[in-house]
Design an enzyme around this catalytic site. Structure first.
Site, short mmCIF file in Angstrom:
data_model
loop_
_atom_site.label_atom_id
_atom_site.label_comp_id
_atom_site.label_asym_id
_atom_site.label_seq_id
_atom_site.Cartn_x
_atom_site.Cartn_y
_atom_site.Cartn_z
N THR A 1 7.63 -17.35 -35.83
CA THR A 1 8.44 -15.98 -35.72
C THR A 1 9.37 -15.71 -34.50
OG1 THR A 1 8.15 -13.61 -36.00
CG2 THR A 1 6.36 -15.01 -34.66
N ASN B 1 9.59 -12.53 -33.58
CA ASN B 1 9.35 -11.59 -33.21
C ASN B 1 8.30 -11.53 -32.43
OD1 ASN B 1 7.99 -8.89 -33.07
ND2 ASN B 1 8.82 -8.25 -35.05
N GLY C 1 6.58 -9.18 -30.71
CA GLY C 1 5.56 -8.19 -30.75
C GLY C 1 4.40 -8.87 -31.64
N GLU D 1 16.16 -16.49 -43.38
CA GLU D 1 15.57 -15.38 -44.01
C GLU D 1 16.16 -15.38 -45.49
OE1 GLU D 1 13.23 -12.93 -41.79
OE2 GLU D 1 12.73 -11.47 -43.41
N ASP E 1 5.40 -12.18 -43.20
CA ASP E 1 6.81 -11.24 -43.72
C ASP E 1 6.23 -9.87 -44.09
OD1 ASP E 1 9.64 -11.21 -43.94
OD2 ASP E 1 9.43 -10.52 -45.82
N LYS F 1 -3.88 -0.14 -32.09
CA LYS F 1 -3.10 -0.53 -33.42
C LYS F 1 -4.06 -1.26 -34.04
CE LYS F 1 0.88 -2.24 -35.27
NZ LYS F 1 2.72 -2.95 -34.82
N HIS G 1 -1.84 -3.55 -40.77
CA HIS G 1 -1.70 -4.34 -41.86
C HIS G 1 -1.67 -5.76 -41.30
CE1 HIS G 1 1.82 -3.35 -39.42
NE2 HIS G 1 2.42 -4.18 -39.94
N ARG G 2 -1.23 -6.12 -40.18
CA ARG G 2 -1.08 -7.48 -39.47
C ARG G 2 -2.49 -8.02 -39.35
NH1 ARG G 2 2.61 -6.52 -36.61
NH2 ARG G 2 3.84 -7.47 -38.33
P1 ITT Z 1 10.13 -12.85 -38.08
O1 ITT Z 1 10.83 -13.95 -37.52
O2 ITT Z 1 8.74 -13.05 -38.23
O3 ITT Z 1 10.83 -12.60 -39.65
P2 ITT Z 1 10.74 -10.15 -38.08
O4 ITT Z 1 10.97 -9.09 -37.01
O5 ITT Z 1 12.36 -10.36 -38.77
O6 ITT Z 1 10.21 -11.43 -37.43
P3 ITT Z 1 9.79 -9.02 -40.74
O7 ITT Z 1 10.92 -9.53 -41.29
O8 ITT Z 1 8.32 -9.61 -41.06
O9 ITT Z 1 9.71 -9.53 -39.16
O10 ITT Z 1 9.92 -7.77 -40.51
C1 ITT Z 1 10.61 -6.61 -41.06
C2 ITT Z 1 10.87 -5.59 -40.04
O11 ITT Z 1 9.50 -4.62 -40.02
C3 ITT Z 1 11.13 -6.10 -38.52
O12 ITT Z 1 12.39 -5.60 -38.18
C4 ITT Z 1 9.96 -5.49 -37.75
O13 ITT Z 1 10.21 -5.26 -36.51
C5 ITT Z 1 9.45 -4.45 -38.63
N1 ITT Z 1 7.77 -4.62 -38.50
C6 ITT Z 1 7.18 -5.27 -39.10
N2 ITT Z 1 5.85 -5.29 -38.69
C7 ITT Z 1 5.69 -4.12 -37.87
C8 ITT Z 1 4.76 -3.63 -37.19
O14 ITT Z 1 3.50 -3.93 -37.09
N3 ITT Z 1 5.04 -2.37 -36.37
C9 ITT Z 1 6.44 -1.92 -36.31
N4 ITT Z 1 7.22 -2.56 -37.35
C10 ITT Z 1 7.22 -3.79 -37.87
#
Ligand code: ITT
Length: 214
Positions: free
Chosen positions: A7, A9, A11, A36, A68, A193, A198-199
């Site tokens: 990922t 991300n 966070g 993606e 995702d 949290k 969900h995660r």
């Molecule tokens: P990847 O590299 O894992 O794809 P990403 O940030 O693009 O990272 P996703 O496509 O899974 O992640 O997520 C879509 C959006 O939803 C993304 O902008 C995230 O910041 C947001 N999101 C996902 N889970 C979240 C959470 O637990 N709290 C707040 N925002 C979340």
């Protein structure tokens, strides 16, 4: 045991690390320029990510995880859903709040429902040729304004539904044994949290299945 989480991300990685640290599994971030795909559902995107992750796995015997996720707002027919990243990068949380502020109903019950939403995560774990898919959902509602400093993404505008004593989500608006008292994910911080996330729910399901992978 090492689990590579592919990922971009940070966070997400922090939350997965916190969850798996209680189970003796070390989570490391696997980062590269992944493509993606724009697909209609989260699972399709997650399965495409796992294909790409396998090509970059440092050791073929390690476990690899992808996820995702998205925010689905009821009054917007599930938007932004699979477009969540795009929406966050363009209109951002303020833009989502503005969109919802335009929606109003004269019926107070309907009006209360206009901010209902849910987070959904599809997590996919792969180990030595076997793949497990798990889903986690967190129902809640969109706040009227941003609140809190922690977390990432939509956390400043999302208030999770309260939980009963067994950790099950209650209908929106019902007071439960576990409650943020109307605070957002950003305001309660990472550890709290995890109770609602969900995660964390998807990862817990995966963890239960890891034994089956042998
Ligand atoms: P990847 O590299 O894992 O794809 P990403 O940030 O693009 O990272 P996703 O496509 O899974 O992640 O997520 C879509 C959006 O939803 C993304 O902008 C995230 O910041 C947001 N999101 C996902 N889970 C979240 C959470 O637990 N709290 C707040 N925002 C979340």
């Amino acid at each position: 045991m090492i689990l590579w989480f592919m990922t971009a991300n940070a966070g997400k990685v922090a939350e997965a690390k916190e969850h798996f640290s209680h189970h003796g599994i070390e989570v490391k971030q696997l980062e590269f320029d992944a493509i993606e795909p724009q697909a209609d559902d989260l699972e399709e995107v997650a399965l495409s990510k796992i294909e790409q992750a396998l090509e970059h796995l440092p050791n073929p015997d390690d476990m690899v995880l992808v996820e995702d996720a998205g925010l689905f707002i009821e009054a917007l027919n599930g938007f932004p859903g699979v477009y969540s990243s795009y929406v966050l990068n363009t209109i951002g949380n303020e833009g989502v709040l503005k969109l919802l502020n335009h929606l109003k109903s004269d019926d107070p019950i309907q009006d209360g429902k206009l901010r209902n939403a849910e987070f959904k995560a599809i997590s996919v774990l792969h180990h030595r040729g076997q793949t497990i898919v798990a889903e986690g959902i967190c129902p809640g509602r969109i706040a009227h304004s941003q609140d809190g400093e922690d977390g990432f993404g939509f956390d400043p505008i999302f208030i999770p539904a309260d939980l009963d004593g067994d950790g099950n989500a209650l209908p929106i608006g019902e007071i439960g044994e576990v409650s943020t008292h109307g605070r957002t994910f950003s305001a309660i911080g990472l550890e709290e949290k995890q109770l609602y996330s969900h995660r964390r729910r998807a990862l817990a399901t995966l963890l239960n299945s890891i034994g089956r992978l042998g």
